[in-house]
Design a protein around this motif. Structure first.
Motif, PDB file in Angstrom:
ATOM      1  N   GLN A 228       0.836  -1.202   0.000  1.00 15.27           N
ATOM      2  CA  GLN A 228       0.000   0.000   0.000  1.00 15.27           C
ATOM      3  C   GLN A 228       0.872   1.254   0.000  1.00 15.27           C
ATOM      4  O   GLN A 228       0.594   2.207  -0.719  1.00 15.27           O
ATOM      5  CB  GLN A 228      -0.934   0.020   1.218  1.00 15.27           C
ATOM      6  CG  GLN A 228      -1.906   1.181   1.206  1.00 15.27           C
ATOM      7  CD  GLN A 228      -2.866   1.127   0.038  1.00 15.27           C
ATOM      8  OE1 GLN A 228      -3.485   0.105  -0.209  1.00 15.27           O
ATOM      9  NE2 GLN A 228      -2.996   2.218  -0.689  1.00 15.27           N
TER      10      GLN A 228
ATOM     11  N   HIS B   6       2.282   1.638  -3.465  1.00 15.15           N
ATOM     12  CA  HIS B   6       1.221   2.069  -4.377  1.00 15.15           C
ATOM     13  C   HIS B   6       0.933   3.552  -4.183  1.00 15.15           C
ATOM     14  O   HIS B   6       0.868   4.319  -5.149  1.00 15.15           O
ATOM     15  CB  HIS B   6      -0.038   1.250  -4.137  1.00 15.15           C
ATOM     16  CG  HIS B   6      -1.183   1.646  -4.996  1.00 15.15           C
ATOM     17  ND1 HIS B   6      -2.149   2.534  -4.582  1.00 15.15           N
ATOM     18  CD2 HIS B   6      -1.509   1.284  -6.262  1.00 15.15           C
ATOM     19  CE1 HIS B   6      -3.013   2.711  -5.561  1.00 15.15           C
ATOM     20  NE2 HIS B   6      -2.666   1.957  -6.588  1.00 15.15           N
ATOM     21  N   ASP B   7       0.782   3.979  -2.945  1.00 21.57           N
ATOM     22  CA  ASP B   7       0.501   5.386  -2.653  1.00 21.57           C
ATOM     23  C   ASP B   7       1.668   6.271  -3.094  1.00 21.57           C
ATOM     24  O   ASP B   7       1.461   7.340  -3.655  1.00 21.57           O
ATOM     25  CB  ASP B   7       0.244   5.600  -1.157  1.00 21.57           C
ATOM     26  CG  ASP B   7      -1.048   4.959  -0.692  1.00 21.57           C
ATOM     27  OD1 ASP B   7      -1.881   4.544  -1.532  1.00 21.57           O
ATOM     28  OD2 ASP B   7      -1.208   4.842   0.544  1.00 21.57           O
ATOM     29  N   TYR B   8       2.885   5.830  -2.839  1.00 19.79           N
ATOM     30  CA  TYR B   8       4.061   6.623  -3.186  1.00 19.79           C
ATOM     31  C   TYR B   8       4.175   6.763  -4.703  1.00 19.79           C
ATOM     32  O   TYR B   8       4.406   7.856  -5.217  1.00 19.79           O
ATOM     33  CB  TYR B   8       5.323   5.975  -2.621  1.00 19.79           C
ATOM     34  CG  TYR B   8       6.583   6.710  -2.992  1.00 19.79           C
ATOM     35  CD1 TYR B   8       6.929   7.887  -2.350  1.00 19.79           C
ATOM     36  CD2 TYR B   8       7.406   6.243  -4.006  1.00 19.79           C
ATOM     37  CE1 TYR B   8       8.072   8.590  -2.691  1.00 19.79           C
ATOM     38  CE2 TYR B   8       8.562   6.920  -4.363  1.00 19.79           C
ATOM     39  CZ  TYR B   8       8.884   8.089  -3.705  1.00 19.79           C
ATOM     40  OH  TYR B   8      10.008   8.780  -4.058  1.00 19.79           O
ATOM     41  N   VAL B   9       3.997   5.679  -5.425  1.00 18.38           N
ATOM     42  CA  VAL B   9       4.096   5.723  -6.886  1.00 18.38           C
ATOM     43  C   VAL B   9       3.002   6.603  -7.450  1.00 18.38           C
ATOM     44  O   VAL B   9       3.235   7.431  -8.327  1.00 18.38           O
ATOM     45  CB  VAL B   9       4.041   4.297  -7.491  1.00 18.38           C
ATOM     46  CG1 VAL B   9       3.876   4.346  -9.001  1.00 18.38           C
ATOM     47  CG2 VAL B   9       5.304   3.520  -7.108  1.00 18.38           C
ATOM     48  N   ASN B  10       1.777   6.468  -6.959  1.00 20.53           N
ATOM     49  CA  ASN B  10       0.676   7.293  -7.447  1.00 20.53           C
ATOM     50  C   ASN B  10       0.916   8.758  -7.132  1.00 20.53           C
ATOM     51  O   ASN B  10       0.669   9.627  -7.968  1.00 20.53           O
ATOM     52  CB  ASN B  10      -0.655   6.849  -6.843  1.00 20.53           C
ATOM     53  CG  ASN B  10      -1.179   5.597  -7.506  1.00 20.53           C
ATOM     54  OD1 ASN B  10      -0.759   5.222  -8.604  1.00 20.53           O
ATOM     55  ND2 ASN B  10      -2.098   4.929  -6.839  1.00 20.53           N
ATOM     56  N   GLU B  11       1.405   9.058  -5.964  1.00 17.03           N
ATOM     57  CA  GLU B  11       1.675  10.439  -5.571  1.00 17.03           C
ATOM     58  C   GLU B  11       2.791  11.030  -6.435  1.00 17.03           C
ATOM     59  O   GLU B  11       2.690  12.168  -6.893  1.00 17.03           O
ATOM     60  CB  GLU B  11       2.059  10.525  -4.092  1.00 17.03           C
ATOM     61  CG  GLU B  11       2.262  11.925  -3.566  1.00 17.03           C
ATOM     62  CD  GLU B  11       0.997  12.762  -3.524  1.00 17.03           C
ATOM     63  OE1 GLU B  11       1.127  13.996  -3.619  1.00 17.03           O
ATOM     64  OE2 GLU B  11      -0.103  12.195  -3.406  1.00 17.03           O
ATOM     65  N   THR B  12       3.817  10.257  -6.673  1.00 11.36           N
ATOM     66  CA  THR B  12       4.937  10.722  -7.490  1.00 11.36           C
ATOM     67  C   THR B  12       4.493  10.966  -8.930  1.00 11.36           C
ATOM     68  O   THR B  12       4.845  11.968  -9.532  1.00 11.36           O
ATOM     69  CB  THR B  12       6.090   9.691  -7.450  1.00 11.36           C
ATOM     70  OG1 THR B  12       6.504   9.528  -6.106  1.00 11.36           O
ATOM     71  CG2 THR B  12       7.269  10.161  -8.287  1.00 11.36           C
ATOM     72  N   ASN B  13       3.683  10.067  -9.471  1.00  9.50           N
ATOM     73  CA  ASN B  13       3.206  10.236 -10.846  1.00  9.50           C
ATOM     74  C   ASN B  13       2.264  11.423 -10.977  1.00  9.50           C
ATOM     75  O   ASN B  13       2.261  12.112 -11.984  1.00  9.50           O
ATOM     76  CB  ASN B  13       2.511   8.963 -11.328  1.00  9.50           C
ATOM     77  CG  ASN B  13       3.479   7.840 -11.601  1.00  9.50           C
ATOM     78  OD1 ASN B  13       4.661   8.068 -11.818  1.00  9.50           O
ATOM     79  ND2 ASN B  13       2.994   6.619 -11.595  1.00  9.50           N
ATOM     80  N   THR B  14       1.476  11.694  -9.962  1.00 10.04           N
ATOM     81  CA  THR B  14       0.537  12.806  -9.985  1.00 10.04           C
ATOM     82  C   THR B  14       1.270  14.140  -9.924  1.00 10.04           C
ATOM     83  O   THR B  14       0.906  15.091 -10.589  1.00 10.04           O
ATOM     84  CB  THR B  14      -0.448  12.698  -8.799  1.00 10.04           C
ATOM     85  OG1 THR B  14      -1.111  11.438  -8.879  1.00 10.04           O
ATOM     86  CG2 THR B  14      -1.469  13.803  -8.833  1.00 10.04           C
TER      87      THR B  14
END
Length: 59
Positions: A46, A49-57
């Protein structure tokens, strides 16, 4: 298994060599170990997932 054995197995099985569990000093059953391992793995996934999504955003 005791706390030290539990930490060692978590480090080995989840490939996190510097993990230090904050758990009580007592004996743990295999089922307790499997439960802790599953929870820790889910937390790591989790976080990733959160870190990758935050970085991509945020670019």
């Amino acid at each position: 298994m005791n706390r030290q054995e539990l930490e060692t197995r978590l480090r080995q099985e989840l490939a996190i060599p510097f993990y230090n569990a904050k758990i009580a000093e007592r004996d743990y059953s295999e089922s307790e170990f499997q439960e802790m391992k599953a929870e820790l793995k889910a937390d790591i996934e989790q976080y990733a997932h959160d870190y990758v999504n935050e970085t991509n955003t945020n670019g």
